[in-house]
Design an enzyme around this catalytic site. Structure first.
Site, mmCIF file in Angstrom:
data_model
loop_
_atom_site.group_PDB
_atom_site.id
_atom_site.type_symbol
_atom_site.label_atom_id
_atom_site.label_comp_id
_atom_site.label_asym_id
_atom_site.label_seq_id
_atom_site.Cartn_x
_atom_site.Cartn_y
_atom_site.Cartn_z
ATOM 1 N N GLY A 1 -0.900 -9.709 -4.485
ATOM 2 C CA GLY A 1 -0.762 -8.686 -3.430
ATOM 3 C C GLY A 1 -2.055 -8.438 -2.672
ATOM 4 O O GLY A 1 -2.203 -7.403 -2.027
ATOM 5 N N LYS B 1 -12.871 -5.577 9.966
ATOM 6 C CA LYS B 1 -13.564 -4.600 9.128
ATOM 7 C C LYS B 1 -15.025 -4.434 9.565
ATOM 8 O O LYS B 1 -15.536 -3.317 9.591
ATOM 9 C CB LYS B 1 -13.455 -5.006 7.656
ATOM 10 C CG LYS B 1 -12.019 -4.845 7.131
ATOM 11 C CD LYS B 1 -11.820 -5.536 5.799
ATOM 12 C CE LYS B 1 -10.431 -5.311 5.230
ATOM 13 N NZ LYS B 1 -10.111 -6.217 4.104
ATOM 14 N N LYS C 1 -6.405 -1.676 9.207
ATOM 15 C CA LYS C 1 -7.652 -2.082 9.892
ATOM 16 C C LYS C 1 -7.397 -2.692 11.258
ATOM 17 O O LYS C 1 -8.220 -2.601 12.155
ATOM 18 C CB LYS C 1 -8.468 -3.033 9.022
ATOM 19 C CG LYS C 1 -7.718 -4.237 8.467
ATOM 20 C CD LYS C 1 -7.243 -4.013 7.067
ATOM 21 C CE LYS C 1 -6.126 -4.964 6.709
ATOM 22 N NZ LYS C 1 -6.239 -5.544 5.404
ATOM 23 N N VAL D 1 0.832 -1.213 0.000
ATOM 24 C CA VAL D 1 0.000 0.000 0.000
ATOM 25 C C VAL D 1 0.866 1.262 0.000
ATOM 26 O O VAL D 1 0.617 2.205 -0.765
ATOM 27 C CB VAL D 1 -0.987 -0.002 1.202
ATOM 28 C CG1 VAL D 1 -1.879 1.234 1.152
ATOM 29 C CG2 VAL D 1 -1.838 -1.261 1.191
ATOM 30 N N ILE E 1 -12.968 1.194 -2.255
ATOM 31 C CA ILE E 1 -14.392 1.585 -2.254
ATOM 32 C C ILE E 1 -14.628 2.693 -1.225
ATOM 33 O O ILE E 1 -14.232 2.549 -0.071
ATOM 34 C CB ILE E 1 -15.303 0.404 -1.836
ATOM 35 C CG1 ILE E 1 -14.996 -0.838 -2.649
ATOM 36 C CG2 ILE E 1 -16.770 0.784 -1.942
ATOM 37 C CD1 ILE E 1 -15.689 -2.079 -2.123
HETATM 38 N N1 HSE Z 1 -6.002 -8.958 2.746
HETATM 39 C C1 HSE Z 1 -7.019 -7.974 2.567
HETATM 40 C C2 HSE Z 1 -8.060 -8.513 1.594
HETATM 41 C C3 HSE Z 1 -6.400 -6.710 2.034
HETATM 42 O O1 HSE Z 1 -7.787 -9.526 0.934
HETATM 43 O O2 HSE Z 1 -9.155 -7.969 1.516
HETATM 44 C C4 HSE Z 1 -7.313 -5.529 2.032
HETATM 45 O O3 HSE Z 1 -7.711 -5.181 3.325
#
Ligand code: HSE
Length: 399
Positions: free
Chosen positions: A183, A201, A101, A12, A132
């Site tokens: 990734g 999340k 997160k 990121v 998003i």
């Molecule tokens: N590992 C997380 C996913 C990355 O696959 O959604 C994004 O938060």
């Protein structure tokens, strides 16, 4: 020139640098002509071949003590030292923008409260849903609503795996390796496939929707490691897709029930068609009805896009930080009392199934038997399922 520092130059963090290079003109035009400058990159590694290699430092104090650094972008991942560095930066009067997160879910209330007291920002759009827009739309555009339900595909890796398994009849491991190569996956992909990432999340979205911090430890969490191609096939034959969801819903008793688990989602529900690395988050408000947020939920540039939106907001002085209170989330209900219909796949014989569950309609699924329980309290379902033996799995049906 506006100086920023990036903590963590991985997937990121390097994406953030790329967005700043690639869209420098557009960014400057949105900042009254001022340019962004990445003054420091904090990382343990060296990047000698990168054009910004000479900006790399490994001492956070260099950044914290430099009054020219206006804002810190935290893209380190993991709880420590990301939490410690974010707290220090906020205490030093620097706004922090994060994609992390784990930190927001574990310590968001504390960091938000420090930011609020110092009249600076702690912003975390990129922590949920990758590229998003979801945090700010929920905070601003849905602010007139009481939130009744959030049902979200929140992990790109799991959605990618489930989609691949179905479309290409690939096994779980192959699909996971591809998600890692692209990734999408966490450094330790068990956080993806065992549901912790989704759990963090949905903890963030639930805290945002209901105003008090909901810690991930309070949320029942099931992953997708036990899902087989036979489950996915059975679901399709009955008009469902299998999706790992973060789910949070307010029931008529006034309590909020939160859960991370795989669900059978009816093909008529739009989120059943959200595939590959895409995330889909369905929010039901009492006046707006259903709204669906959908897009790339993981990956370097989509996530960097959300980080940069927060960077621009801080600079454009939208500093009143988004957030919730550091108080006990007394609105949470006990998920084991929740009533759901379950799909069950078991190696137990049909007569055992019928003795335990009554006259359910059984079908063959792989080398086992599968059936729908009909609606029942989760704790009752779990008691009965335990009687079917260890080789039994359950998946909830989304209402
Ligand atoms: N590992 C997380 C996913 C990355 O696959 O959604 C994004 O938060």
């Amino acid at each position: 020139m506006i100086n920023i520092a990036i903590l963590g130059f991985g997937v990121v963090g390097s994406g953030v640098a790329e967005v700043i290079f690639r869209n420098s003109k557009e960014l400057a035009s949105r900042l009254d002509g001022e340019e962004l400058n990445i003054k420091y990159i904090l990382d343990k590694r060296e990047f000698p071949d990168h054009p910004l290699g000479n900006r790399v430092v490994n001492d956070i104090d260099i950044i914290l003590n430099d009054d020219d650094v206006f804002l810190v972008v935290e893209t380190m991942g993991g709880l420590h030292p990301a939490y410690d560095f974010s707290k220090k930066a906020l205490l030093a009067g620097k706004s922090v923008v994060t994609s992390n997160k784990e930190v927001v879910a574990a310590c968001g209330a504390e960091l938000l409260s420090i930011a609020r007291s110092n009249n600076i920002g702690y912003l975390f759009e990129a922590s949920v849903g990758g590229g998003i827009p979801i945090i700010r739309p929920m905070w601003q555009c849905l602010a007139a609503n009481k939130i009744d339900r959030i049902a979200g595909i929140l992990n790109g890796t799991c959605n990618y795996i489930l989609t691949k398994m179905e479309k290409e009849k690939t096994d779980f491991e192959t699909a996971l390796c591809e998600a890692q190569a692209l990734g999408y996956a966490e450094r330790n992909p068990s956080a993806d496939v065992e549901g912790m990432d989704t759990c963090r999340k949905i903890s963030i979205l639930t805290s945002l929707a209901f105003g008090k911090h909901v810690y991930p430890e309070k949320i029942q969490c099931e992953g997708i490691t036990h899902i087989t191609y036979d489950d996915i096939l059975f679901a399709r034959n009955h008009g469902y897709a299998v999706k790992l969801l973060g789910m949070s819903k307010k029931e008529s008793d006034g309590k909020v029930y939160v859960l991370t688990a795989p669900f059978f989602v009816s093909e008529e529900n739009e989120i059943a068609g959200v595939n590959d690395v895409y995330n889909g988050i369905q929010v039901e408000g009492n006046v707006v009805g259903d709204v669906l947020f959908c897009g790339r939920g993981a990956g370097s540039l989509p996530t960097a896009s959300a980080v940069m939106a927060d960077v621009l907001d801080v600079i454009r002085d939208c500093r009143k930080t988004i957030g919730w209170k550091n108080e006990e989330a007394d609105f949470l209900g006990d998920i084991s009392n929740n009533v759901t219909d379950f799909y069950v796949r078991t190696k137990a014989g049909e007569s055992v199934v019928k003795t335990v569950f009554g006259d359910v309609k059984t079908e063959k699924a792989g080398d086992g038997t599968a059936f729908f329980t009909g609606k029942m309290k989760q704790s009752d379902a779990e008691e009965k399922i335990a009687l079917l033996g260890a080789e039994t799995v359950k998946i909830r049906i989304l209402d």
